[in-house]
Design a protein around this motif. Structure first.
Motif, PDB file in Angstrom:
ATOM      1  N   THR A  36       0.718  -1.247  -0.069  1.00 60.39           N
ATOM      2  CA  THR A  36       0.013  -0.005   0.079  1.00 60.39           C
ATOM      3  C   THR A  36       0.918   1.311   0.014  1.00 60.39           C
ATOM      4  O   THR A  36       0.385   2.267  -0.438  1.00 60.39           O
ATOM      5  CB  THR A  36      -0.772   0.034   1.141  1.00 60.39           C
ATOM      6  OG1 THR A  36      -0.316  -0.066   2.336  1.00 60.39           O
ATOM      7  CG2 THR A  36      -2.045  -1.040   1.250  1.00 60.39           C
ATOM      8  N   GLU A  37       1.915   1.272   0.651  1.00 64.63           N
ATOM      9  CA  GLU A  37       2.817   2.476   0.496  1.00 64.63           C
ATOM     10  C   GLU A  37       3.133   3.035  -0.602  1.00 64.63           C
ATOM     11  O   GLU A  37       2.952   4.388  -0.747  1.00 64.63           O
ATOM     12  CB  GLU A  37       4.271   1.851   1.330  1.00 64.63           C
ATOM     13  CG  GLU A  37       5.191   3.156   1.382  1.00 64.63           C
ATOM     14  CD  GLU A  37       4.812   4.367   2.204  1.00 64.63           C
ATOM     15  OE1 GLU A  37       5.305   5.563   1.886  1.00 64.63           O
ATOM     16  OE2 GLU A  37       3.905   4.234   2.960  1.00 64.63           O
ATOM     17  N   PRO A  38       3.505   2.277  -1.773  1.00 68.16           N
ATOM     18  CA  PRO A  38       3.592   3.083  -3.125  1.00 68.16           C
ATOM     19  C   PRO A  38       2.557   3.814  -3.738  1.00 68.16           C
ATOM     20  O   PRO A  38       2.799   4.750  -4.434  1.00 68.16           O
ATOM     21  CB  PRO A  38       4.258   1.857  -3.978  1.00 68.16           C
ATOM     22  CG  PRO A  38       4.452   0.800  -3.180  1.00 68.16           C
ATOM     23  CD  PRO A  38       3.772   0.931  -1.873  1.00 68.16           C
ATOM     24  N   VAL A  39       1.477   3.404  -3.231  1.00 64.60           N
ATOM     25  CA  VAL A  39       0.254   4.006  -3.834  1.00 64.60           C
ATOM     26  C   VAL A  39       0.117   5.462  -3.243  1.00 64.60           C
ATOM     27  O   VAL A  39      -0.595   6.419  -3.778  1.00 64.60           O
ATOM     28  CB  VAL A  39      -1.227   3.255  -3.451  1.00 64.60           C
ATOM     29  CG1 VAL A  39      -2.223   4.028  -3.895  1.00 64.60           C
ATOM     30  CG2 VAL A  39      -0.979   1.996  -3.830  1.00 64.60           C
ATOM     31  N   SER A  40       1.049   5.729  -2.082  1.00 70.50           N
ATOM     32  CA  SER A  40       0.882   7.243  -1.687  1.00 70.50           C
ATOM     33  C   SER A  40       1.364   8.080  -2.514  1.00 70.50           C
ATOM     34  O   SER A  40       1.378   9.406  -2.284  1.00 70.50           O
ATOM     35  CB  SER A  40       1.775   7.195  -0.207  1.00 70.50           C
ATOM     36  OG  SER A  40       3.032   7.041  -0.528  1.00 70.50           O
ATOM     37  N   ILE A  41       2.070   7.798  -3.824  1.00 66.13           N
ATOM     38  CA  ILE A  41       2.639   8.646  -4.674  1.00 66.13           C
ATOM     39  C   ILE A  41       1.546   9.267  -5.728  1.00 66.13           C
ATOM     40  O   ILE A  41       1.606  10.410  -6.293  1.00 66.13           O
ATOM     41  CB  ILE A  41       3.835   7.926  -5.561  1.00 66.13           C
ATOM     42  CG1 ILE A  41       4.657   8.919  -6.279  1.00 66.13           C
ATOM     43  CG2 ILE A  41       3.228   7.011  -6.767  1.00 66.13           C
ATOM     44  CD1 ILE A  41       5.834   8.458  -7.192  1.00 66.13           C
ATOM     45  N   ILE A  42       0.367   8.525  -5.498  1.00 67.19           N
ATOM     46  CA  ILE A  42      -0.981   9.287  -6.296  1.00 67.19           C
ATOM     47  C   ILE A  42      -1.194  10.374  -5.382  1.00 67.19           C
ATOM     48  O   ILE A  42      -1.843  10.048  -4.367  1.00 67.19           O
ATOM     49  CB  ILE A  42      -1.874   8.100  -6.528  1.00 67.19           C
ATOM     50  CG1 ILE A  42      -1.150   7.054  -7.642  1.00 67.19           C
ATOM     51  CG2 ILE A  42      -3.013   8.521  -7.169  1.00 67.19           C
ATOM     52  CD1 ILE A  42      -1.992   5.739  -7.863  1.00 67.19           C
ATOM     53  N   ASN A  43      -1.846  11.484  -6.209  1.00 68.81           N
ATOM     54  CA  ASN A  43      -2.597  12.505  -5.602  1.00 68.81           C
ATOM     55  C   ASN A  43      -4.065  11.901  -5.285  1.00 68.81           C
ATOM     56  O   ASN A  43      -4.791  11.754  -6.139  1.00 68.81           O
ATOM     57  CB  ASN A  43      -2.580  13.633  -6.299  1.00 68.81           C
ATOM     58  CG  ASN A  43      -3.457  15.170  -5.759  1.00 68.81           C
ATOM     59  OD1 ASN A  43      -4.303  14.744  -5.109  1.00 68.81           O
ATOM     60  ND2 ASN A  43      -2.867  16.054  -5.951  1.00 68.81           N
ATOM     61  N   GLN A  44      -4.496  11.720  -3.977  1.00 67.35           N
ATOM     62  CA  GLN A  44      -5.533  11.288  -3.409  1.00 67.35           C
ATOM     63  C   GLN A  44      -6.914  11.753  -3.912  1.00 67.35           C
ATOM     64  O   GLN A  44      -8.090  11.475  -4.138  1.00 67.35           O
ATOM     65  CB  GLN A  44      -5.624  10.932  -1.975  1.00 67.35           C
ATOM     66  CG  GLN A  44      -4.435  10.056  -1.589  1.00 67.35           C
ATOM     67  CD  GLN A  44      -4.486   9.643  -0.264  1.00 67.35           C
ATOM     68  OE1 GLN A  44      -5.930   9.448   0.445  1.00 67.35           O
ATOM     69  NE2 GLN A  44      -3.567   9.323   0.564  1.00 67.35           N
TER      70      GLN A  44
END
Length: 263
Positions: free
Chosen positions: A29-37
């Motif tokens: 899940t950590e890599p998904v934080s690179i996407i602007n939520q």
């Protein structure tokens, strides 16, 4: 900004994209934080807009089925583009383009093609070949060269200019159906014409490059199908030396999960 800081930011974005794609396989899940939520625009027409759309597709994957092997990653300004060998609802080869704003991904485009079971007539796969970026100082010159090639040959059909873009007959080809060398390309085009299949590029939508690699995103038709063409070229000493591509039929609008369009 000094060169060292710029280089670190570039490496960070490339690695962030590689980690994000790998997360499709690992479930991290950590890599998904690179996407602007709150601001993520999706151009894969089978995926709904926003981070929720991305998550919904991952949830549909059969457990432990996804495999991701990213072969090449490049950066052109705020764009990072990747060339990946997938098992994503079946074996596929894909190009992904991500646009960054303020260090976060805000937009995504891709093209996916079913992975062939065997190499092409010259023994190449859709992803093997040179991976190392060279000639960073020639990025713009190479982008101009490759764009001119696509415009002249694939959009406008000026075949008399074809030989000028190549070093003799030297040309490494990764398209699943086409053999190496310029003569291999010529034979493939002749064969398609003989069976009444046209491959027509109508419009170039995007030109991205880093050093000796240039990606062209185009729209056109393959046979009767409205088609998206992603073509990656490697330039060597001012001539086109190697080519990879992914060709995808554009789905009918009634099936789209977002309204952003393919391009």
């Amino acid at each position: 900004m000094n060169n060292n800081k710029a280089k670190k930011m570039e490496t960070s974005k490339k690695q962030g994209v590689k980690d994000l794609l790998k997360a499709i396989e690992t479930g991290a899940t950590e890599p998904v934080s690179i996407i602007n939520q709150t601001n993520y625009k999706q151009h894969n027409l089978a995926v709904a807009d926003g981070l929720a759309g991305f998550g919904a597709v991952l949830q549909q994957l059969p457990p432990n089925s996804a495999k991701v092997n990213t072969i090449r990653v490049f950066q052109d300004g705020e764009y990072v583009f990747a060339h990946t060998d997938y098992n994503f609802f079946g074996p596929k080869i894909g190009f992904d383009i991500f646009r960054f704003e303020d260090g976060k991904i805000v937009e995504h485009w891709d093209n996916l093609q079913e992975k062939p079971a065997k190499p092409n007539p010259s023994g190449h796969t859709m992803t093997d070949g040179v991976t190392e970026v060279e000639d960073l100082d020639k990025t713009q010159v190479n982008k101009t060269l490759v764009k001119s090639f696509v415009e002249d040959i694939l959009v406008n059909g000026k075949m008399e200019k074809l030989a000028g873009y190549f070093n003799g007959d030297n040309y490494i080809q990764h398209n699943p159906q086409i053999a190496d060398q310029l003569s291999g390309l010529g034979k493939a085009l002749e064969y398609l014409a003989s069976i009444g299949v046209t491959m027509k590029y109508d419009k170039i939508h995007r030109v991205l490059g880093e050093g000796n690699f240039v990606l062209i995103v185009s729209e056109g038709a393959f046979g009767e199908n409205h088609t998206s063409f992603y073509d990656l070229f490697r330039v060597e000493k001012g001539k086109i030396a190697e080519h990879w591509d992914v060709i995808e039929t554009i789905a009918e609008k009634i099936s789209w999960k977002n309204s952003n369009g393919k391009f």
